[in-house]
Write a protein that holds these residues in place. Structure first.
Motif, short mmCIF file in Angstrom:
data_model
loop_
_atom_site.label_atom_id
_atom_site.label_comp_id
_atom_site.label_asym_id
_atom_site.label_seq_id
_atom_site.Cartn_x
_atom_site.Cartn_y
_atom_site.Cartn_z
N UNK A 162 -1.56 11.98 -9.74
CA UNK A 162 -1.06 10.60 -9.65
C UNK A 162 0.42 10.48 -10.05
N UNK A 163 0.84 11.30 -10.99
CA UNK A 163 2.24 11.27 -11.42
C UNK A 163 3.19 11.71 -10.30
N UNK A 164 2.79 12.68 -9.51
CA UNK A 164 3.61 13.09 -8.36
C UNK A 164 3.80 11.90 -7.41
N UNK A 165 2.71 11.18 -7.14
CA UNK A 165 2.78 10.03 -6.24
C UNK A 165 3.70 8.95 -6.81
N UNK A 166 3.53 8.62 -8.08
CA UNK A 166 4.34 7.57 -8.70
C UNK A 166 5.82 7.95 -8.68
N UNK A 167 6.13 9.21 -8.96
CA UNK A 167 7.52 9.67 -8.96
C UNK A 167 8.12 9.59 -7.56
N UNK A 168 7.36 10.01 -6.56
CA UNK A 168 7.85 9.99 -5.18
C UNK A 168 8.13 8.57 -4.70
N UNK A 169 7.29 7.65 -5.12
CA UNK A 169 7.42 6.26 -4.68
C UNK A 169 8.42 5.47 -5.52
N UNK A 170 8.90 6.06 -6.62
CA UNK A 170 9.88 5.38 -7.46
C UNK A 170 9.30 4.35 -8.39
N UNK A 198 -5.16 8.17 -8.00
CA UNK A 198 -4.14 8.63 -7.06
C UNK A 198 -3.73 7.48 -6.14
N UNK A 199 -4.72 6.80 -5.59
CA UNK A 199 -4.46 5.72 -4.65
C UNK A 199 -3.68 4.58 -5.31
N UNK A 200 -4.10 4.21 -6.50
CA UNK A 200 -3.42 3.10 -7.20
C UNK A 200 -1.99 3.48 -7.57
N UNK A 201 -1.78 4.73 -7.99
CA UNK A 201 -0.43 5.17 -8.35
C UNK A 201 0.47 5.20 -7.12
N UNK A 202 -0.05 5.69 -6.01
CA UNK A 202 0.73 5.75 -4.77
C UNK A 202 1.07 4.36 -4.26
#
Length: 162
Positions: A39-47, A5-9
């Motif tokens: 983690x996918x939610x975080x990556x999507x939010x951050x672009x 999660x942290x790495x994806x964000x």
């Protein structure tokens, strides 16, 4: 929050790649401290488009929802991440699901003034629905349902009524 999660964000592509390659983390783990984000939610939010691609390649399910019913497409739409929305759509991810308030990603894009995302999502919603119909006719498996969501949605409604 897991290491993945942290790495994806943070957008740490190398760390995410390593964690996934070594099967150290579950790409579909929902973080209860962060409203069940994956983690996918975080990556999507951050672009982080390439992060989204690698997570999905390693089994991340773009249909999973947070406790409020948001898919990765909701987060991308809220943040105006058109490239992420295009990628999710190209991979047949559900981009037209309603959250617990009845809002689809297109509505979030409208609220936050991301007109390029609104235009894309209006067209993509129609294509998404057409693909589901084709898949049903052709017997193609479509991963567009979070099995936990109906139960969680019911629990949220009960809490709101108290």
């Amino acid at each position: 929050m897991s290491e993945l999660h942290q790495a994806a964000a943070a957008g740490d592509y190398d760390q995410v790649t390593e964690l996934l390659r070594e099967n150290k983390c579950n790409p579909n783990q929902k973080d209860i401290d962060w409203c069940s984000k994956t983690p996918l939610h975080w990556a999507a939010a951050k672009g982080h488009t390439e992060m989204v691609r690698i997570l999905i390649k390693h089994g991340a399910r773009p249909c999973l929802r947070t406790e409020y019913g948001w898919t990765p497409a909701h987060f991308a739409a809220e943040s105006g991440r058109l490239a992420v929305l295009r990628l999710l759509h190209s991979l047949h991810a559900p981009i037209d699901k309603e959250d617990c308030c009845g809002d689809k990603p297109v509505r979030l894009a409208e609220i936050y003034g991301h007109q390029d995302c609104v235009r894309f999502l209006k067209k993509a919603e129609i294509e998404c629905q057409a693909y589901r119909k084709l898949a049903a006719r052709e017997g193609i498996s479509v991963d567009d349902t979070d099995e936990e969501w109906p139960k969680r949605d019911k629990e949220n409604l009960e809490k709101q009524q108290l």
